[in-house]
Write a protein that holds these residues in place. Structure first.
Motif, mmCIF file in Angstrom:
data_model
loop_
_atom_site.group_PDB
_atom_site.id
_atom_site.type_symbol
_atom_site.label_atom_id
_atom_site.label_comp_id
_atom_site.label_asym_id
_atom_site.label_seq_id
_atom_site.Cartn_x
_atom_site.Cartn_y
_atom_site.Cartn_z
ATOM 1 N N MET A 112 0.756 -1.222 -0.022
ATOM 2 C CA MET A 112 0.189 0.219 0.160
ATOM 3 C C MET A 112 1.103 1.296 -0.104
ATOM 4 N N GLU A 113 2.030 1.431 0.745
ATOM 5 C CA GLU A 113 2.667 2.562 0.813
ATOM 6 C C GLU A 113 3.636 2.648 -0.419
ATOM 7 N N SER A 114 3.269 1.810 -1.424
ATOM 8 C CA SER A 114 4.272 2.030 -2.738
ATOM 9 C C SER A 114 3.103 3.100 -3.584
ATOM 10 N N LEU A 115 2.018 3.430 -3.145
ATOM 11 C CA LEU A 115 1.174 4.178 -4.076
ATOM 12 C C LEU A 115 1.696 5.599 -4.164
ATOM 13 N N PRO A 116 1.731 6.209 -5.173
ATOM 14 C CA PRO A 116 2.224 7.498 -5.226
ATOM 15 C C PRO A 116 1.564 8.666 -4.217
ATOM 16 N N GLN A 117 2.387 9.617 -3.823
ATOM 17 C CA GLN A 117 1.954 10.372 -2.673
ATOM 18 C C GLN A 117 0.863 11.227 -3.004
ATOM 19 N N GLU A 118 0.535 11.554 -4.243
ATOM 20 C CA GLU A 118 -0.814 12.323 -4.593
ATOM 21 C C GLU A 118 -1.945 11.323 -4.678
ATOM 22 N N LEU A 119 -2.026 10.092 -4.631
ATOM 23 C CA LEU A 119 -3.039 9.196 -4.436
ATOM 24 C C LEU A 119 -3.471 9.135 -3.118
ATOM 25 N N TRP A 120 -2.341 9.011 -2.341
ATOM 26 C CA TRP A 120 -2.772 8.993 -0.807
ATOM 27 C C TRP A 120 -3.142 10.230 -0.452
ATOM 28 N N LEU A 121 -2.852 11.604 -0.814
ATOM 29 C CA LEU A 121 -3.491 12.818 -0.403
ATOM 30 C C LEU A 121 -4.854 12.815 -1.016
ATOM 31 N N GLU A 122 -5.231 12.208 -2.154
ATOM 32 C CA GLU A 122 -6.534 12.090 -2.457
ATOM 33 C C GLU A 122 -7.364 11.292 -1.443
ATOM 34 N N VAL A 123 -6.981 10.264 -1.042
ATOM 35 C CA VAL A 123 -7.649 9.297 -0.027
ATOM 36 C C VAL A 123 -7.810 10.096 1.245
ATOM 37 N N PHE A 124 -6.860 10.984 1.578
ATOM 38 C CA PHE A 124 -6.986 11.748 2.944
ATOM 39 C C PHE A 124 -8.015 12.813 2.848
ATOM 40 N N ASP A 125 -8.284 13.130 1.459
ATOM 41 C CA ASP A 125 -9.454 14.343 1.524
ATOM 42 C C ASP A 125 -10.579 13.797 1.874
ATOM 43 N N PHE A 126 -10.939 12.511 1.525
ATOM 44 C CA PHE A 126 -12.135 11.977 2.000
ATOM 45 C C PHE A 126 -12.542 11.938 3.422
ATOM 46 N N LEU A 127 -11.524 12.363 4.094
ATOM 47 C CA LEU A 127 -11.891 12.545 5.669
ATOM 48 C C LEU A 127 -12.309 13.806 6.030
ATOM 49 N N ARG A 128 -12.219 14.561 5.084
ATOM 50 C CA ARG A 128 -12.693 16.126 5.371
ATOM 51 C C ARG A 128 -14.114 16.175 5.719
ATOM 52 N N VAL A 129 -14.509 17.051 6.877
ATOM 53 C CA VAL A 129 -15.692 17.130 7.492
ATOM 54 C C VAL A 129 -16.432 18.205 6.601
ATOM 55 N N PRO A 130 -17.807 18.527 6.827
ATOM 56 C CA PRO A 130 -18.583 19.635 6.416
ATOM 57 C C PRO A 130 -18.053 21.154 6.900
ATOM 58 N N PRO A 131 -18.113 22.092 6.403
ATOM 59 C CA PRO A 131 -17.665 23.374 6.871
ATOM 60 C C PRO A 131 -18.181 23.628 8.282
ATOM 61 N N ARG A 132 -17.241 23.945 9.255
ATOM 62 C CA ARG A 132 -17.878 24.122 10.559
ATOM 63 C C ARG A 132 -17.891 25.564 10.847
ATOM 64 N N ASP A 133 -16.927 26.710 10.405
ATOM 65 C CA ASP A 133 -16.732 28.175 10.938
ATOM 66 C C ASP A 133 -17.368 28.588 9.873
ATOM 67 N N PRO A 134 -18.179 29.724 10.193
ATOM 68 C CA PRO A 134 -18.844 30.605 9.227
ATOM 69 C C PRO A 134 -17.937 31.709 8.737
ATOM 70 N N SER A 135 -16.797 31.727 9.348
ATOM 71 C CA SER A 135 -15.783 32.687 8.809
ATOM 72 C C SER A 135 -15.375 32.172 7.445
ATOM 73 N N PHE A 136 -15.046 30.988 7.189
ATOM 74 C CA PHE A 136 -14.792 30.313 5.782
ATOM 75 C C PHE A 136 -16.030 29.228 5.504
ATOM 76 N N PRO A 137 -16.967 29.524 4.949
ATOM 77 C CA PRO A 137 -18.142 28.705 4.677
ATOM 78 C C PRO A 137 -17.792 27.543 3.591
ATOM 79 N N ASN A 138 -16.909 27.506 2.853
ATOM 80 C CA ASN A 138 -16.387 26.767 1.969
ATOM 81 C C ASN A 138 -15.487 25.882 2.309
ATOM 82 N N TYR A 139 -14.811 26.115 3.517
ATOM 83 C CA TYR A 139 -13.631 25.455 3.875
ATOM 84 C C TYR A 139 -13.974 24.067 4.739
ATOM 85 N N ARG A 140 -13.490 23.009 4.062
ATOM 86 C CA ARG A 140 -14.006 21.470 4.819
ATOM 87 C C ARG A 140 -12.692 21.107 5.487
ATOM 88 N N PRO A 141 -12.607 21.415 6.780
ATOM 89 C CA PRO A 141 -11.333 20.978 7.543
ATOM 90 C C PRO A 141 -11.157 19.383 7.815
#
Length: 454
Positions: free
Chosen positions: A1-30
């Motif tokens: 699994m670790e042999s996958l390119p870094q870019e693919l792993w970062l794409e996978v990490f993005d699936f962890l992002r939660v809905p926007p929580r702070d009205p200061s930046f309503p489009n930012y998913r932390p």
């Protein structure tokens, strides 16, 4: 699994992002910090991949000794490994006091220029650094800026302090929010003129100053597409409505206009009947505000989403002509959001007859006439044959400002299911796909069955 390119792993990490929580930046998913920390413990490889995400966003706060120490530790870790500064994308600075005796490594004004990849900055209750404004204006990669009760420097009577060259470093800024409640900022109207600015959110005192300065200076057209003006308990002054109309005439690209939902003017006398130029804001699609301003602005424009607050002085005089005015844009209204102070069943019947093309309906009641979904005015709103999304809420708070502090307790699930079954049996809304109840319970229909989405 670790042999996958870094870019693919970062794409996978993005699936962890939660809905926007702070009205200061309503489009930012932390990214959830706990999960990211767990990833760093999997292996050395995952530590290298996940560590930047730990510094993507964080808060600096000097509210008390504990918060101050925590913030100092974060800043020290950045200085210990300078590459971490390039990982910071969003910075929240709340209740921050900066002293001349502080170590340079513990000063926000010293840290900001080193955050070369910073996209979003929020400064709230910032004290102790009079030159923070030029520091902020040097952040040429900044896209989103939120300012509330910050000493920005500058002199209202010194036009040189607020000219365009002084803010050119913010040429990539896309959204600006200014809510200084103690005193409006002197330089903000220059920031609002920046070429790439798409969204402007301001409190009423800041907005009134912007309008007056703009009209005095005969400024050129603004380029933003989204203008939101709100402050929960500060109404417009009587002269502000005319200033608003003059200001909107300088916003030819405006698509979203959201105005303070509370009483439009301070005086109890009737609001001024001002004509709004028919050639202004020709692209307007989304309007939020009072019924009176809506009647002046909406006719003849391609508005398909309307949010209207019915104040006590409105409901006594509502007629079908008012509804026809709201529906007189160049395209059918697809989204209708109403906030009511009183239970107006007869008027709701007229609403559903007038806006037959509505696909998204949001109904909020402000008093106790609405005791639960069992009392939803089903027959009164039976003409919404194209309805796909229904939201019904009660209690205080405002959909305009995004306030959620007064969200009521959820109704029992059995009550909600009974309501959904009654909707299906009635056959009123054959296209209905989503229902939100009390601002917290969401239901979606899948293959004919209602599923509770937690």
């Amino acid at each position: 699994m670790e042999s996958l390119p870094q870019e693919l792993w970062l794409e996978v990490f993005d699936f962890l992002r939660v809905p926007p929580r702070d009205p200061s930046f309503p489009n930012y998913r932390p990214l959830p910090v706990k999960e990211i920390k767990n990833l760093t413990l999997v292996s050395r490889h995952f530590h290298q991949l996940a560590e930047p995400a730990l510094y993507e966003s964080f808060t600096l706060n000097s509210r008390n000794a504990v918060k101050t120490d925590q913030s100092a530790n974060i800043m020290q870790r950045l200085y210990d490994k300078p590459i971490r500064m390039s990982w910071v994308k969003y910075l929240f600075v709340d209740l921050w006091t900066e002293r001349s005796s502080d170590s340079p490594n513990h000063k926000v004004s010293e840290l900001l220029p080193r955050l070369t990849e910073l996209k979003g900055l929020r400064l709230v209750f910032f004290r102790g650094q009079s030159e923070i404004f030029p520091v902020v204006c040097s952040l040429n990669g900044l896209q989103h800026l939120y300012i509330d009760r910050v000493n920005m420097g500058g002199d209202l009577n010194n036009r040189a302090a607020v000219d365009i060259p002084s803010v050119q470093g913010l040429s990539n800024l896309q959204s600006l929010a200014l809510f200084n409640r103690q005193a409006p900022d002197s330089p903000f109207h220059a920031i609002a003129l920046l070429p790439n600015l798409k969204e402007l959110r301001v409190s009423i005192p800041n907005a009134e100053l912007l309008w007056s300065i703009t009209n005095q200076a005969q400024a050129s057209s603004y380029r933003f597409e989204n203008l939101r003006v709100f402050e929960s308990y500060e109404p417009f002054r009587p002269t502000s409505v005319e200033q608003l109309y003059s200001f909107l005439a300088l916003c030819p690209n405006l698509r979203v206009l959201s105005l303070n939902p509370s009483t439009v003017v301070e005086s109890p006398t009737p609001e001024p009947q001002l004509a709004f130029p028919s050639t202004s804001i020709p692209l307007l699609e989304n309007f939020s505000g009072s019924l009176k301003v809506a009647e002046a602005i909406i006719p003849g424009r391609p508005v398909h989403e309307i949010h209207v607050l019915l104040t006590p002085k409105d409901w006594r005089h509502i007629t079908d002509d008012d509804l026809q005015t709201l529906a007189s844009g160049t395209v059918p209204v697809r989204s209708l959001h109403l906030e009511e102070y009183l239970w107006l069943k007869d008027w709701l019947t007229s609403v559903s007859k007038t806006f037959k093309d509505v696909e998204d309906f949001d109904l909020r009641f402000w008093i106790e006439h609405f005791n639960g979904v069992a009392n939803y005015p089903m027959q009164e709103l039976k003409h919404f044959k194209n309805l796909r999304r229904l939201r019904i809420r009660k209690g205080a708070g405002s959909a305009f400002s995004g306030e959620t502090q007064a969200v009521p307790v959820s109704e029992p699930e059995v009550v909600q299911r009974k309501f959904l079954q009654d909707l299906d049996k009635s056959g009123l809304y054959p296209l209905l796909e989503e229902v939100e109840i009390s601002g917290r319970d969401e239901w979606v229909k899948r293959e004919g069955q209602w599923i509770h989405r937690h």
